[in-house]
Design an enzyme around this catalytic site. Structure first.
Site, short mmCIF file in Angstrom:
data_model
loop_
_atom_site.label_atom_id
_atom_site.label_comp_id
_atom_site.label_asym_id
_atom_site.label_seq_id
_atom_site.Cartn_x
_atom_site.Cartn_y
_atom_site.Cartn_z
N LEU A 134 -18.48 42.40 34.24
CA LEU A 134 -19.44 41.32 34.48
C LEU A 134 -20.17 40.90 33.22
CD1 LEU A 134 -21.05 42.56 37.84
CD2 LEU A 134 -19.38 40.73 37.54
N GLY A 135 -20.43 41.83 32.32
CA GLY A 135 -21.18 41.48 31.12
C GLY A 135 -21.69 42.73 30.44
N ALA A 136 -22.52 42.52 29.41
CA ALA A 136 -23.07 43.64 28.65
C ALA A 136 -24.50 43.33 28.28
CB ALA A 136 -22.24 43.92 27.40
N GLY A 137 -25.31 44.37 28.16
CA GLY A 137 -26.71 44.22 27.78
C GLY A 137 -27.10 45.23 26.75
N GLY A 138 -28.40 45.40 26.56
CA GLY A 138 -28.89 46.30 25.53
C GLY A 138 -28.55 47.75 25.77
N GLY A 166 -25.86 48.87 28.11
CA GLY A 166 -24.49 49.20 28.45
C GLY A 166 -23.72 48.02 28.99
N VAL A 197 -21.69 46.22 32.24
CA VAL A 197 -21.80 46.11 33.69
C VAL A 197 -20.46 45.69 34.26
CG1 VAL A 197 -23.06 45.09 35.62
CG2 VAL A 197 -24.22 45.45 33.43
N ASP A 233 -39.53 41.90 31.29
CA ASP A 233 -38.45 41.12 30.67
C ASP A 233 -37.95 40.05 31.64
OD1 ASP A 233 -36.79 40.38 28.60
OD2 ASP A 233 -35.18 41.75 29.17
#
Length: 721
Positions: free
Chosen positions: A14-18, A20, A22, A130
């Site tokens: 699905l995506g990535a963030g700060g 990890g 997803v 956030d």
């Protein structure tokens, strides 16, 4: 991409963030989840482990209709993960980018749903900290607040490092920029920003560099005229600069519910129930089409059901993953398989004894096997698998010095030692880019004309009305930066650049990261312009796709990134003389043609001002870390402005004073600028006060980012003199 995470069979990334990556997953019961897995590179970091464990504790405590629920988690395993309910639908950011501003029931539903989520969070003692458009998903049943990655429990001490700003620039509350604690009122401010963004289709404080956004958040007031009149009052109060002047989350919920009920000719009752009821009745159910068909979920569910359930109390160490995964070999059993043993004997007649031809048969069998192998390897050459092609390709690329990407009016060359030199076409104008490798990290620069920066320089454009809208004053400011190598971050500060030029879009030519992350690579056989090829993608770490010829020596046929196609040329060190010369010229220019703007948070103070002279004092508070500062100049302008905000005059006095790292090490430096020249006296005698003309000032720091010694380090990395 992993196949299984805990009880969840992975469907897609699905995506990535700060923290990890997803993934979308489904368990054996068919429950769909968004599973966040901490980055492998961070799994051993104790701070990130503590942050991840805290995130799990936070989200478990929060209820509410408009919060993504926690389904399962494992904070202590070798690859910690957290599963929340899968929310189909676009982010608020994507919805606004694709469809424009929200209105009617969709806008009221967003305002009410977010207020309901904040009320539930604050009642649980949680502050999100956030809130931004990418952290709000628009599901078929209403908005959902996600990503508690930096949420702060009111009854716990935040593990954020001292002096580190959490949150996203432009979506941070004024008190956080002032260094004060962020409580529930910070989320209320975020709610006001989100509603304003949804109603206008624009970021409330625009796009700019972090320090410019900080100045705007602290001093400017967003335009809320597009917010419906019934909501505008509470949105304006939510955006108050002082936290104590803002309403509480429950008051937001009551106001949004009451206005929504009024818009639907209903009498308000209990606010939370009103929001839930109205979301059910009036929320638009249009959801962004999902790229995966339902069959993918069904197939993944079946695989999850067939997979053994892990025992949370007994987590074995992870085996080293194979570099490339291949589909399982087909089972040898099936129609035509000869039965053996008891099954073969059932229902058969006994036969008379026969002569033993065993030795002769065994000899004949050996000859048949030998013949079969000779035919296999001589008559039918082997066809390498996609994984074999990828392995051979990566091994060969280890000796490549540079890759040149060409297409769509753009050229970018990347070297093995992490230098990048390129030219991009942006709105018909040419922009040069440069990335150099220093002693500890890479540094990026963009070089363009003042005409270009007038249209694309929001990230470091002055925030004052005069400097933001007056071309004459902006040209004065740009004298420091036009046609210079401007030090910036390729990515957040340059949304107008093609994706090719952003950091981490392309790998090093030796593909070292691909070799390190080989287990995440995905390969498939494809055909490119009639040629057999292998498609290679790197999972979560590199966004692009390489198409490599299946025929040795496995040349790159094409590179795709963000829908754009690029031709790729491989360069050896011996064929890179011109490239090294061009890089050498650009690196040497950093000695006297590199600049960095630090708008900081200057605090002006007027002294004596009359028709003969005018004195201004400015206290500079740098926004950037002082590490790496070289030559620094404090610039102050005294200029003409008009109180109606629509006309802007000329610069009356410019003061440029050198300052040092030592003078700014305590975070501030007072600079005095006195206008006692002929321009001031003429203006004060003839125009001061006429037509609303008043003196104004603006100030900033400009510096050479690097000393000659630091530039020499860049040159040594490139191995030039």
């Amino acid at each position: 991409m992993p196949r299984q995470i805990g009880p969840y069979r992975v469907v897609k990334r699905l995506g990535a963030g700060g923290m990890g990556v997803v993934y979308a997953g489904v368990d054996e019961a068919g429950v769909r989840a968004a599973v966040k897995v901490i980055h492998p590179a961070l799994a051993e970091d104790q701070e990130f482990q503590a942050r991840f464990a805290r995130e799990i504790g936070v989200v478990r405590r929060v209820g509410g209709v408009c919060i993504a629920k926690v389904l399962a988690a494992d904070a202590g395993g070798p690859a910690p993960w957290l599963a929340t309910e899968y929310v189909p639908g676009p982010t608020l950011e994507r919805r606004v980018l694709d469809g424009g501003p929200l209105s009617g029931d969709e806008l009221y539903g967003l305002a009410g749903g977010l207020a309901e989520a904040l009320t539930a969070m604050h009642e649980a003692g949680v502050v999100h900290r956030d809130l931004k458009p990418s952290n709000v998903l628009l599901s078929p049943s209403g908005p959902r607040v996600v990503d508690f990655g930096i949420a702060k429990l009111l009854d716990q001490t935040s593990i954020t490092r001292t002096g580190t700003m959490t949150g996203s620039p432009g979506w941070v509350s004024p008190e956080e920029y002032r260094g004060e604690d962020a409580g529930p009122a910070a989320d209320v401010h975020g709610w006001g920003l989100l509603v304003c963004y949804a109603a206008t289709g624009r970021a409330p404080f625009g796009r700019a560099r972090p320090e410019v956004l900080a100045m705007r958040v602290i001093g400017d007031t967003p335009d809320t005229s597009a917010v419906p009149a019934g909501l505008r009052d509470v949105v304006d109060r939510a955006l108050a600069k002082e936290p104590e002047a803002r309403p509480g989350a429950h008051e937001l919920l009551e106001a949004a519910a009451a206005q929504w009920c009024g818009a639907n000719d209903e009498e308000p009752s209990a606010a939370a129930e009103d929001v839930t009821r109205l979301l059910t009745r009036t929320w638009p159910t249009t959801v962004e089409p999902q790229p995966e068909p339902d069959s993918m979920w069904v197939d993944a569910q079946a695989l999850a059901s067939a997979s053994p359930r892990p025992d949370p109390s007994d987590q074995p160490a992870r085996p080293a993953p194979a570099r490339f995964s291949s589909p399982p070999a087909p089972s040898p059993s099936g129609p035509g398989t000869v039965p053996t043993g008891a099954a073969a004997r059932t229902g058969t007649r006994s036969s008379p004894p026969r002569r033993d031809y065993g030795p002769l048969k065994r000899a004949a069998g050996v000859l048949v096997v030998i013949a079969a192998f000779v035919g296999l390897f001589v008559l039918k050459p082997s066809r390498p698998s996609p994984g074999d092609v990828a392995t051979a390709f990566l091994n060969r690329m280890a000796g490549t010095f540079a890759l040149r990407f060409t297409g769509n009016g753009n050229v970018l060359t990347v070297t093995t030692n992490d230098f990048m030199l390129g030219e991009a076409t942006v709105d018909g104008q040419r922009v040069r880019t440069l990335t150099v490798q220093g002693a500890h990290q890479s540094e990026s620069f963009v070089r363009a004309s003042d005409d270009f920066w007038w249209d694309h320089g929001d990230f470091f454009r002055p925030s004052g009305a005069a400097w933001g809208r007056s071309r004459e004053l902006f040209a004065t400011y740009m004298a420091d930066f036009a046609d210079k190598w401007l030090r910036i971050s390729l990515g957040n500060e340059t949304p107008w650049l093609p994706a090719l030029f952003r950091r981490d879009s392309v790998p090093r030519p030796d593909f070292a990261a691909f070799n390190w992350l080989g287990s995440t690579l995905e390969t498939a056989e494809v055909t490119i312009e009639g040629r057999e090829a292998v498609k290679i993608t790197s999972g979560s770490w590199q966004p692009g796709t390489y198409y490599v010829s299946k025929e040795a020596p496995h040349r790159i046929l094409r590179f795709d990134l963000g829908g754009d196609e690029y031709d790729v040329t491989e360069l050896t060190k011996s064929a890179s003389a011109d490239l090294i010369d061009d890089l050498g010229v650009a690196v040497r220019q950093l000695r006297d043609q590199a600049r960095e703007a630090d708008l900081g948070l200057p605090s002006p103070e007027w002294g004596r001002c009359d028709q003969s002279r005018c004195m201004a004092k400015v206290t500079f508070s740098p926004a950037h870390d002082l590490i790496g500062w070289s030559e620094t100049v404090a610039v102050t302008y005294i200029h003409e402005a008009f109180d109606d905000g629509r006309k802007h005059g000329r610069v009356l006095r410019t003061c440029r004073k050198r300052t040092s790292k030592a003078a700014l090490v305590n975070g501030s430096r007072v600079i005095t600028c006195t206008a006692d020249n002929a321009s001031w006296r003429s203006w004060a005698a003839g125009r001061w006060g006429r037509g609303g003309a008043q003196p104004s000032m603006w100030a900033y720091l400009v510096r050479r980012p690097f000393s000659d010694a630091e530039v020499a380090v860049f040159a040594s990395k490139l191995q030039i003199t």
